[in-house]
Enzyme design. Structure first.
Site, PDB file in Angstrom:
ATOM      1  N   ASP A  75     -13.825  -5.728  -4.935  1.00 18.65           N
ATOM      2  CA  ASP A  75     -13.991  -5.930  -3.495  1.00 18.65           C
ATOM      3  C   ASP A  75     -15.347  -6.571  -3.303  1.00 18.65           C
ATOM      4  O   ASP A  75     -16.374  -6.013  -3.708  1.00 18.65           O
ATOM      5  CB  ASP A  75     -13.925  -4.585  -2.750  1.00 18.65           C
ATOM      6  CG  ASP A  75     -12.533  -3.958  -2.859  1.00 18.65           C
ATOM      7  OD1 ASP A  75     -11.548  -4.718  -2.861  1.00 18.65           O
ATOM      8  OD2 ASP A  75     -12.445  -2.724  -2.954  1.00 18.65           O
ATOM      9  N   ASP A 135       0.851  -1.189   0.000  1.00 14.73           N
ATOM     10  CA  ASP A 135       0.000   0.000   0.000  1.00 14.73           C
ATOM     11  C   ASP A 135       0.885   1.236   0.000  1.00 14.73           C
ATOM     12  O   ASP A 135       1.797   1.363   0.817  1.00 14.73           O
ATOM     13  CB  ASP A 135      -0.898   0.018   1.240  1.00 14.73           C
ATOM     14  CG  ASP A 135      -2.038  -0.980   1.110  1.00 14.73           C
ATOM     15  OD1 ASP A 135      -2.278  -1.457  -0.021  1.00 14.73           O
ATOM     16  OD2 ASP A 135      -2.681  -1.289   2.124  1.00 14.73           O
TER      17      ASP A 135
END
Lengths: 276, 197
Positions: A153, A34
């Site tokens: 997602d 990330d």
């Protein structure tokens, strides 16, 4: 031997092609980093690198320790600071010798062109593609399906169905994951990166049911994400989940599992992986 | 100096970075004189065969490439374009190699998807390009079309069927996989190409 009459069932190289020996395409292990404002966000736990926040240093370390590919997910909030991403992509491409994908906030052909020109091998798109599915078609026409990864997602609801969520999991939709995945592949997505919100962060294993459903009904590779906590979880996501690749973040960053040890374990368990 | 042929297919930047990592200077160019005068030429590419061939013809780069006398290395789509014909868009290609480029047949096994994306083995080498490379090393590959096995085959990979992982004829070399993304093995293959005299 005539290739037209080639009988693959009799060819020795195919007898072992589905297990850990012999030859053939291997399952991929993909660490995910990330990125915020050009730095890795989650703390990492490596003694061998000087700057724990530098994504390039971490990327080199992973590539030297058996990672098959890398994913960089940019969570930078402002457009101004997103410019740091292009500079970062350039540095990653110059320094690592394995493929890498860049994702996070990508919403146009121009965004993608800039990232690919600067050395990214693939891009992953999520919310923008759901809101504007023609983006997938534009991207695959312009750059080829091989560099278009659709990230989904997904969350299993009380009705036992998996639904698509947007905006980093904050916005529910009424679309079933399998339906969106099929549509996206028809439009030109070359790979699916499936994250189970139910499993993400639990360390209780990947979502095997939806991973297997997608992998067996789609003609493109499926990367499973969310829930990795042990080596056995990776074995299960390949054996039962039929995943083509598995992605994880914190268990690699915190060295709970080392990639080379994981790959040796998988190989012993008859899953084809790339070993040095 | 190594010239990397610039055209509208794929990420040529990655090849330049990979050469940098092994200490080799290169230029990315579509200038005829620069390509002709280079010690080595690399012809990379990811994309659609038909669009790429059209682009090359429009700039007469097709005639230039086949006339080159120095070592030339095609990568991925570059390999396919150096063959005679590709099923992708029913495209007549450069014809350096006689091998045909075809779409992968449907696999009986559900886990063999098209495109092939990831790391697979190369074996049965017949070229200096693979000096010092162990049998069955893994390389990174992304493609839906493949060059069939033939007289110019110098390495093989198995995916659904065995196909040409690499081809060689006279001063022309080509690899289906991406040496610039294939770790240390890929770097060695690039070094081998650079040291061909």
């Amino acid at each position: 031997m005539s290739l037209e009459n080639f009988n693959k069932s009799n060819h020795p190289s195919f007898i072992n092609s589905s297990n850990g020996s012999g030859r053939g395409l291997s399952k991929r292990i993909i660490p995910c980093l990330d990125i915020k404002d050009g730095r890795t966000v989650k703390g990492i736990n490596f003694e061998s690198i000087r700057d724990a926040g530098d994504p390039v240093e971490l990327a080199i370390l992973y590539s030297e320790n058996g990672a098959d590919e890398l994913v960089f997910l940019d969570i930078t909030a402002t457009i101004e600071k997103r410019k740091t991403l292009v500079e970062l992509v350039k540095r990653i491409a110059a320094n690592i010798n394995i493929p890498f994908t860049v994702g996070g906030g990508i919403s146009s052909v121009e965004d993608v062109a800039l990232l690919l020109q600067n050395g990214a091998d693939k891009v992953s798109v999520n919310t923008a593609a759901f809101k504007n599915p023609s983006l997938l078609k534009q991207l695959s026409n312009e750059f080829g399906s091989q560099c278009v990864v659709l990230a989904i997602d997904s969350k299993k609801e009380a009705d036992s169905e998996w639904y698509v969520y947007l905006n980093g999991g904050r916005t529910k939709t009424d679309t079933k994951t399998i339906e969106w995945a099929k549509e996206a592949v028809a439009l030109g997505a070359g790979e699916i990166l499936l994250t189970s919100m139910n499993n993400d962060g639990t360390k209780n294993g990947f979502a095997l049911d939806i991973t297997a459903e997608l992998s067996s009904s789609l003609p493109v590779p499926v990367i499973a994400s969310g829930g990795a906590g042990s080596m056995e979880h990776f074995k299960d996501v390949f054996d039962i989940g039929k995943a083509d690749a598995a992605l994880a973040a914190s268990i690699f960053h915190y060295k709970e599992i080392e990639i080379l040890a994981l790959k040796k374990y998988l190989s012993v368990n008859n899953i084809r992986v790339r070993l040095k | 100096m190594v010239a990397i042929i610039k055209y509208n297919a794929g990420n040529v930047q990655s090849v330049q970075y990979a050469l940098q990592r092994i200490g080799v200077d290169s230029i990315v160019t579509d200038d005829m004189a620069s390509i002709k005068g280079a010690d080595k030429v690399i012809f990379p590419g990811v994309g659609h065969a038909n669009a790429a061939m059209q682009y090359l013809r429009d700039r007469k780069l097709d005639q230039l490439i086949v006339s080159l006398k120095q070592p030339v290395l095609g990568i991925c789509l570059g390999l396919q374009l150096m063959c005679k014909h590709s099923e992708e868009g029913d495209t007549n290609c450069l014809g350096i190699f006689d091998e045909q480029v075809k779409f992968f047949p449907t696999s009986s096994s559900a886990d063999q998807k098209i495109p092939q994306i990831g790391w697979n083995n190369i074996y049965d080498y017949h070229s200096v390009l693979f000096s010092g490379i162990n049998e069955n090393e893994f390389v990174y590959t992304v493609h839906s079309y493949y060059a069939a096995l033939g007289a110019a085959t110098i390495a093989t990979t198995d995916y659904i069927i065995p196909y040409s992982a690499a081809l060689e004829k006279d001063n022309f070399y080509a690899v289906q996989f991406h040496p610039e993304k294939s770790g240390k093995v890929g770097e060695q293959i690039l070094k081998n190409f650079i040291t061909i005299s």
